[in-house]
Write a protein that holds these residues in place. Structure first.
Motif, short mmCIF file in Angstrom:
data_model
loop_
_atom_site.label_atom_id
_atom_site.label_comp_id
_atom_site.label_asym_id
_atom_site.label_seq_id
_atom_site.Cartn_x
_atom_site.Cartn_y
_atom_site.Cartn_z
N GLU A 168 0.81 -1.21 0.00
CA GLU A 168 0.00 0.00 0.00
C GLU A 168 0.85 1.27 0.00
N GLY A 169 2.15 1.12 0.26
CA GLY A 169 3.01 2.30 0.35
C GLY A 169 2.79 3.04 1.66
N SER A 170 3.13 4.32 1.69
CA SER A 170 2.94 5.10 2.91
C SER A 170 1.45 5.19 3.22
N ALA A 171 1.13 5.16 4.52
CA ALA A 171 -0.27 5.09 4.92
C ALA A 171 -0.53 5.92 6.17
N VAL A 172 -1.80 6.19 6.38
CA VAL A 172 -2.25 6.87 7.59
C VAL A 172 -2.96 5.85 8.45
N SER A 173 -2.59 5.77 9.73
CA SER A 173 -3.22 4.83 10.65
C SER A 173 -3.79 5.58 11.84
N ILE A 174 -4.94 5.12 12.32
CA ILE A 174 -5.54 5.70 13.53
C ILE A 174 -6.06 4.57 14.41
N ASN A 175 -6.22 4.88 15.68
CA ASN A 175 -6.84 3.95 16.62
C ASN A 175 -8.30 4.37 16.82
N TYR A 176 -9.15 3.37 17.01
CA TYR A 176 -10.56 3.66 17.25
C TYR A 176 -11.11 2.62 18.21
N VAL A 177 -12.25 2.92 18.83
CA VAL A 177 -12.88 2.00 19.77
C VAL A 177 -13.98 1.25 19.06
N SER A 178 -13.86 -0.07 18.98
CA SER A 178 -14.87 -0.90 18.33
C SER A 178 -16.17 -0.84 19.11
N GLY A 179 -17.27 -0.66 18.37
CA GLY A 179 -18.57 -0.58 19.03
C GLY A 179 -19.04 -1.90 19.60
N SER A 180 -18.54 -3.01 19.05
CA SER A 180 -19.00 -4.32 19.51
C SER A 180 -18.15 -4.89 20.64
N THR A 181 -16.84 -4.76 20.53
CA THR A 181 -15.94 -5.34 21.52
C THR A 181 -15.47 -4.32 22.55
N LYS A 182 -15.65 -3.04 22.27
CA LYS A 182 -15.19 -1.95 23.16
C LYS A 182 -13.68 -1.94 23.31
N ARG A 183 -13.00 -2.59 22.38
CA ARG A 183 -11.55 -2.61 22.43
C ARG A 183 -10.97 -1.59 21.45
N ILE A 184 -9.77 -1.13 21.75
CA ILE A 184 -9.09 -0.21 20.84
C ILE A 184 -8.49 -1.02 19.70
N GLN A 185 -8.84 -0.65 18.48
CA GLN A 185 -8.32 -1.31 17.30
C GLN A 185 -7.70 -0.28 16.36
N THR A 186 -7.08 -0.78 15.31
CA THR A 186 -6.38 0.09 14.38
C THR A 186 -6.94 -0.07 12.97
N MET A 187 -7.04 1.02 12.25
CA MET A 187 -7.37 0.97 10.83
C MET A 187 -6.41 1.86 10.08
N THR A 188 -6.16 1.52 8.82
CA THR A 188 -5.16 2.23 8.04
C THR A 188 -5.60 2.39 6.60
#
Length: 278
Positions: A168-188
């Motif tokens: 994918e080359g250079s990317a932007v990643s952020i952390n978010y709180v999943s609505g179902s598991t309430k855990r912090i996850q990452t998307m990019t």
């Protein structure tokens, strides 16, 4: 240039329009393609327009002037929309779909091209008047639905990943709180995947609290992009408040009891608030 009988020409013109939704096609294109006068092409288009509207396939708009032409906009009538919803309800309310933890098994539904294409057409109907550049979803289950929607809007698809990939080359990643598991996850999302200031339609298969969709919205801010619409196949009614206020849902899951195996699905706000094409 093709020399066809009028009946054959009508069939081919119809197919040409169906696979090019939301595209302005000059009358010259058809005139040169079939070696026919523009007046004959206009008569053919009038016939096609009448059939499209009578059969609930969509609308055929004619734009006058030197830069004019015709544009096909897929639309789903209200009766057909309810038929699609009823098909989804019958499938989803099967007791064996309820998994441990109260999760609903949906993978097989998302793998049915005919059904997903119909849902994609619903979203294309709902967002037909929005100015859009791309359809976005997050991997993996929402991908078929995003592509179905994009095909009827004639737009490219952008897929948000759960992890960064070298390809994918250079990317932007952020952390978010999943609505179902309430855990912090990452998307990019790769920098090259989306142009800055793009106008985006977000499509997802299921929304509980809306954490994943809110994560995509936050990610889009890094690209200075704007969210012009959000569509979800199924929303959950078990949460008191969604993080997302402006969205369109096709169906709403109102009950999923692990003990009784009772599942209840009702129409989403596509039917209740926005309304479908009459």
């Amino acid at each position: 240039m093709k020399k066809l009988k009028r009946s054959a020409r009508l069939v081919e013109m119809t197919q040409y329009l169906l696979v090019r939704p939301h595209s302005l096609i000059p009358l010259t294109t058809f005139a040169e393609r079939y070696g026919s006068a523009k007046s004959s092409i206009s008569e053919d288009l009038a016939i096609i327009k009448e059939v499209f509207e009578e059969e609930g396939l969509g609308e055929l708009h004619t734009l006058a002037g030197a830069a004019g032409g015709v544009k096909f906009t897929p639309k789903v009538p209200k009766a057909a929309s309810m038929h699609i919803l009823e098909e989804i309800r019958q499938v989803l309310e099967q007791p064996d779909r309820l998994l441990p933890g109260g999760y609903l098994y949906m993978s097989d539904i998302l793998g049915q091209p005919n059904l997903i294409n119909e849902v994609g057409k619903l979203f294309a109907t709902a967002f037909a008047d929005r100015e859009l550049d791309v359809v976005m979803t997050v991997e993996t289950k929402g991908i078929p639905l995003a592509y179905a929607t994009a095909s009827f809007l004639n737009l490219p698809v952008v897929i948000v990943r759960r992890d960064n990939r070298v390809t994918e080359g250079s990317a932007v990643s952020i952390n978010y709180v999943s609505g179902s598991t309430k855990r912090i996850q990452t998307m990019t999302l790769g920098r090259r995947a989306l142009k800055e200031q793009s106008k985006v339609l977000i499509i997802d298969d299921f929304m509980r609290a809306g954490g994943t969709i809110q994560g995509m919205i936050d990610l889009l801010r890094e690209f200075k992009a704007s969210v012009e619409g959000v569509g979800v196949l199924i929303e959950s009614a078990e949460v008191d408040e969604h993080l997302i206020e402006d969205y369109i849902s096709v169906a709403k899951l109102t009950a999923a009891d692990p003990k009784t195996k009772q599942i209840s699905v009702v129409p989403g706000n596509y039917f209740e608030e926005r309304g479908a094409v009459q």
